[in-house]
Design a protein around this motif. Structure first.
Motif, mmCIF file in Angstrom:
data_model
loop_
_atom_site.group_PDB
_atom_site.id
_atom_site.type_symbol
_atom_site.label_atom_id
_atom_site.label_comp_id
_atom_site.label_asym_id
_atom_site.label_seq_id
_atom_site.Cartn_x
_atom_site.Cartn_y
_atom_site.Cartn_z
ATOM 1 N N LYS A 134 0.831 -1.214 0.000
ATOM 2 C CA LYS A 134 0.000 0.000 0.000
ATOM 3 C C LYS A 134 0.862 1.258 0.000
ATOM 4 O O LYS A 134 0.496 2.268 -0.608
ATOM 5 N N ARG A 135 1.993 1.210 0.663
ATOM 6 C CA ARG A 135 2.892 2.364 0.623
ATOM 7 C C ARG A 135 3.422 2.601 -0.786
ATOM 8 O O ARG A 135 3.533 3.755 -1.227
ATOM 9 N N ARG A 138 0.635 4.185 -2.819
ATOM 10 C CA ARG A 138 0.465 5.600 -2.476
ATOM 11 C C ARG A 138 1.556 6.446 -3.135
ATOM 12 O O ARG A 138 1.281 7.531 -3.665
ATOM 13 N N TRP A 141 0.793 6.830 -6.864
ATOM 14 C CA TRP A 141 -0.311 7.765 -7.125
ATOM 15 C C TRP A 141 0.157 9.211 -6.942
ATOM 16 O O TRP A 141 -0.179 10.083 -7.750
ATOM 17 N N CYS A 142 0.908 9.478 -5.907
ATOM 18 C CA CYS A 142 1.386 10.844 -5.663
ATOM 19 C C CYS A 142 2.373 11.276 -6.737
ATOM 20 O O CYS A 142 2.402 12.458 -7.124
ATOM 21 N N PRO A 276 -5.638 5.336 -4.138
ATOM 22 C CA PRO A 276 -4.910 4.319 -3.370
ATOM 23 C C PRO A 276 -5.684 3.913 -2.120
ATOM 24 O O PRO A 276 -6.300 4.748 -1.452
ATOM 25 N N SER A 279 -6.046 5.556 2.296
ATOM 26 C CA SER A 279 -5.320 6.830 2.213
ATOM 27 C C SER A 279 -6.208 8.009 2.604
ATOM 28 O O SER A 279 -6.388 8.951 1.832
ATOM 29 N N CYS A 339 3.992 13.010 0.871
ATOM 30 C CA CYS A 339 3.885 11.557 0.838
ATOM 31 C C CYS A 339 5.082 10.939 0.122
ATOM 32 O O CYS A 339 5.598 9.895 0.546
ATOM 33 N N GLY A 344 5.621 7.046 0.893
ATOM 34 C CA GLY A 344 4.297 6.463 0.980
ATOM 35 C C GLY A 344 3.785 6.209 2.376
ATOM 36 O O GLY A 344 2.694 5.647 2.543
#
Length: 349
Positions: A134-135, A138, A141-142, A276, A279, A339, A344
């Motif tokens: 998940k990190r 993230r 996505w950022c 994500p 978040s 982030c 992340g």
């Protein structure tokens, strides 16, 4: 820091000691009363008595005060214990230090030494659990959205559900930490659940606008309810007003990812923006919920029934300034950069 006590002789055979108190270096003031007879019933050290006979005053020298109960090595050991485990209480640290040094040390001494080391008791930040996968998601996505301009964020409808309870679910759990380290992993308690009697509601924000606050009736929110109560009456109207440039964001809740919801978005030509998982710190509407909660708590008469709770939430939602919402949406670029800087992990938003 010392205190200057001045005594003046006012009689020949029986001298009344009249204190004249002076403060040295803005130190605390001291007072004294007494009598000195001709035989000198007050016992002074020789040098003070000679000084008193010569000048008429007696000045007490400087004193270092009560000796410290810990050595510099003990102070470092106390701070080191807390840095290794921030969830230890001052009582536990005092007990461990007493066992290690063989000298009794109180929890108040421990608290002062921790303050001197820049550590203070604060509640840990509660965040959802993040796995390495998940990190990475993230961060990706950022990285894709870090260079978006304000007008691009202005066409995004941020949506989310939240829950308010009649009883508070906060826990007064304190930790010792340094200033500015609230989002360090050792200072975070991860939690992903709610409790208590309350209501579930949905809201959406956009640059310069917002939807009404929709409060769900009792029962679970499935895909059908989500389509009939949210997507049709709210999201579709914003899509018609914005045109093809409209983007829609919701989280990855099961009711958002049903076949019925996907088919409705496709038939209405509504583009859903990828988001994500887990978040909430990237979604600016979470800060709107926090502000709504502050307005809710500040009410003179808190609600005691579900009906009063629903009415109070709708009133406070309408009272939120639009400028606050716009400022939060325009912070998306900074959120992405922050982030990415922590790879992340949780961010202080």
């Amino acid at each position: 820091m010392g205190h200057r006590l001045s005594f003046t002789i006012t009689a020949t055979r029986q001298a009344v000691v009249t204190p004249r108190v002076q403060t040295i270096n803005n130190g605390p003031m001291a007072t004294c009363t007494g009598h000195i007879t001709a035989g000198g019933s007050y016992k002074f050290r020789d040098n003070r008595w000679v000084q008193f006979q010569t000048t008429g005053t007696a000045i007490r020298g400087f004193s270092s005060g009560r000796p410290r109960g810990t050595t510099p090595a003990d102070d470092r050991y106390i701070v080191l214990q807390d840095r290794r485990n921030t969830r230890q209480t001052a009582v536990e640290i005092a007990r461990h230090t007493t066992q290690a040094t063989g000298r009794p040390i109180s929890r108040f001494t421990v608290a002062r030494r921790l303050h001197g080391g820049g550590l203070f008791a604060r509640r840990p930040v509660r965040c959802v659990p993040l796995t390495p996968a998940k990190r990475r998601r993230r961060s990706l996505w950022c990285r894709e959205h870090r260079n978006w301009r304000d007008n691009e964020w202005g066409r995004v409808l941020f949506t989310d559900e939240s829950r308010f309870s009649l009883s508070s679910d906060s826990h007064r759990i304190l930790i010792w930490r340094e200033r500015g380290s609230c989002n360090h992993p050792s200072n975070i308690i991860e939690r992903d659940r709610y409790g208590g009697r309350g209501v579930l509601f949905w809201g959406a924000i956009m640059l310069g606008s917002r939807t009404d606050l929709h409060i769900f009736d009792a029962g679970l929110v499935n895909g059908t309810r989500y389509c009939n109560q949210i997507l049709f009456p709210y999201v579709r109207l914003f899509r018609d007003a914005m045109g093809l440039q409209f983007l829609f964001i919701d989280d990855n809740a099961p009711c958002h990812r049903t076949v019925a919801a996907e088919q409705l978005l496709e038939s209405e030509d509504i583009e859903r923006m990828d988001w994500p998982a887990l978040s909430p710190d990237l979604n600016p509407i979470e800060h709107v919920w926090d502000f709504l909660g502050r307005l809710f708590v500040a009410r003179t008469l808190p609600p005691v029934t579900i009906r009063e709770l629903r009415l109070a939430l709708q009133d406070e939602w309408a009272a939120i300034p639009q400028q606050l919402i716009d400022t939060l949406i325009l912070s998306m670029g900074r959120r992405c950069e922050t982030c990415l800087a922590v790879r992340g992990d949780h961010i202080p938003y």
